[in-house]
Design a protein around this motif. Structure first.
Motif, mmCIF file in Angstrom:
data_model
loop_
_atom_site.group_PDB
_atom_site.id
_atom_site.type_symbol
_atom_site.label_atom_id
_atom_site.label_comp_id
_atom_site.label_asym_id
_atom_site.label_seq_id
_atom_site.Cartn_x
_atom_site.Cartn_y
_atom_site.Cartn_z
ATOM 1 N N GLN A 79 0.857 -1.170 0.000
ATOM 2 C CA GLN A 79 0.000 0.000 0.000
ATOM 3 C C GLN A 79 0.902 1.232 0.000
ATOM 4 O O GLN A 79 1.967 1.220 0.629
ATOM 5 N N ASN A 80 0.464 2.272 -0.673
ATOM 6 C CA ASN A 80 1.317 3.430 -0.853
ATOM 7 C C ASN A 80 0.508 4.707 -0.666
ATOM 8 O O ASN A 80 -0.642 4.807 -1.116
ATOM 9 N N SER A 81 1.131 5.699 -0.008
ATOM 10 C CA SER A 81 0.498 7.010 0.134
ATOM 11 C C SER A 81 1.563 8.085 -0.047
ATOM 12 O O SER A 81 2.646 8.004 0.560
ATOM 13 N N GLU A 112 -5.616 1.257 4.601
ATOM 14 C CA GLU A 112 -5.295 2.267 3.586
ATOM 15 C C GLU A 112 -5.656 3.669 4.075
ATOM 16 O O GLU A 112 -4.905 4.625 3.876
ATOM 17 N N LYS A 113 -6.811 3.782 4.743
ATOM 18 C CA LYS A 113 -7.207 5.072 5.308
ATOM 19 C C LYS A 113 -6.203 5.524 6.375
ATOM 20 O O LYS A 113 -5.850 6.699 6.471
ATOM 21 N N ASN A 116 -3.030 6.807 4.707
ATOM 22 C CA ASN A 116 -3.242 8.154 4.167
ATOM 23 C C ASN A 116 -3.226 9.211 5.270
ATOM 24 O O ASN A 116 -2.692 10.313 5.084
ATOM 25 N N SER A 120 -0.513 12.218 5.784
ATOM 26 C CA SER A 120 -0.961 13.603 5.945
ATOM 27 C C SER A 120 -0.350 14.228 7.195
ATOM 28 O O SER A 120 0.085 15.392 7.175
#
Length: 366
Positions: A79-81, A112-113, A116, A120
């Motif tokens: 997973q990537n952000s 995933e949330k 993110n 942030s």
């Protein structure tokens, strides 16, 4: 690994994610020193939040900073952000699983949330870190301006107080020299006169620095002023066994300024350049202009200015010359005159060695 998850497990994972968010927030709130140390802590906390944490590898890259909580296999699912700094992508945070044991189905939507949200938070932390650096720089600049302002007031007072006694000393010393026939008295009075003249020049520099010298602004041709300054310093060049070259792009160039103060600027910069120049080298003087300003560049072939000193050379009383050879006011006077003309002065490295001093002045005062 089984990708299906029960309701009870899902609740446990949700608790881990919330705990992770709390810990990341606490780490960011406690951040004071090293940014890399804080990011290292965030990576370790983040690793524990994933469902298969023992197999998860966190990878975080933010400009020059890089961290990975383990050796990343050649083939992974992840997973990537992106980490966005001031509306520009500057890095990323990834969570890897080895692809020989896991697939993308092993990741949870809430993970995933979480990723993110952490990306942030890292963005906010880094933007705050950058802004703090700017605030510190601005604060130091303001403090320096305040110090220079106070110093200007002090030096103005000193200059005024010294002018009268220096005039008296010089006058009486000249009187003694002219009236006495004794050789020793003549020699002694000559020493007094020389010392008084030197002191008077220092007072003049103090008055320039404190902006006490009146300005006579008028349109003048620049090239003759530069040529006259070089000509007057001819003996200094000869004594130092160095030469100079000129490059005048516009012979008829005119600008609105105080010609005496421009001459003072040229003298101080050229004398410094002569002082640092080795024998048989050349000082190059260039004059050119653009639509709104003209530039004078004086390039020497000396040892250059140490990077640690570049921010100090225009400060009053700062000098690298031995005691008795410099007052430390020359370049601060130059800086004061240039700023009073709404111009700018900067230094940069000459090639292959030496220093270039660039003076930028407006063609017309607004």
């Amino acid at each position: 690994m089984n990708s299906t998850i029960s309701t009870e497990e899902l609740l446990q994972e949700r608790i881990k994610e919330l705990s992770c968010l709390y810990e990341v927030s606490a780490i960011i709130a406690a951040h004071q020193g090293s940014l890399s140390t804080t990011l290292d802590k965030i990576c370790l906390v983040l690793k524990q939040a994933w469902r298969f944490s023992e197999h998860a590898i966190i990878e975080l890259q933010l400009e020059s900073y890089y961290c990975a909580t383990g050796i990343i296999p050649e083939n992974t699912v992840f997973q990537n952000s992106a980490i966005i700094i001031f509306d520009e992508e500057r890095g990323f945070v990834k969570v890897h699983y080895p692809s020989d044991q896991f697939t993308e189905k092993h990741f949870l939507a809430d993970e995933e949330k979480l990723l993110n949200k952490v990306a942030s938070d890292v963005s906010v932390l880094y933007e705050r870190h950058l802004n703090k650096g700017k605030e510190e720089l601005l604060k130091r600049s303001v403090e320096r301006v305040d110090r220079l302002s106070i110093l200007g007031e002090i030096t103005a007072g000193i200059a005024h107080e010294l002018n009268t006694p220096l005039g008296n000393i010089l006058g009486f010393a000249e009187f003694i020299r002219d009236r006495t026939v004794e050789k020793q008295s003549q020699l002694d009075s000559a020493k007094i006169i020389k010392a008084a003249i030197y002191s008077r020049e220092v007072v003049k520099k103090l008055m320039f620095f404190s902006c006490e010298m009146p300005q006579n602004m008028k349109f003048v041709e620049i090239v003759p002023i530069v040529s006259d300054a070089l000509s007057l310093l001819g003996p200094n060049f000869s004594k130092a066994e160095i030469s100079y070259e000129v490059d005048f792009k516009e012979l008829q160039l005119e600008a609105q300024l105080d010609p005496i103060q421009l001459t003072q600027v040229l003298f101080n910069i050229l004398i410094n350049a002569i002082y640092v120049s080795p024998k048989n080298t050349v000082i190059k003087v260039s004059v050119y202009s653009d639509n709104s300003s003209f530039f004078i560049e004086i390039a020497d072939q000396g040892p250059g200015v140490d990077a640690a000193l570049k921010t100090k050379i225009f400060e009053p009383f700062f000098t690298t010359k031995p005691i008795g050879e410099g007052s430390g006011l020359g370049l601060s006077v130059v800086h004061g005159i240039v700023k009073s003309h709404k111009g700018d002065i900067r230094t940069f490295d000459n090639s292959p060695k030496g220093t270039v001093v660039q003076v930028q002045l407006p063609l017309k005062m607004s």
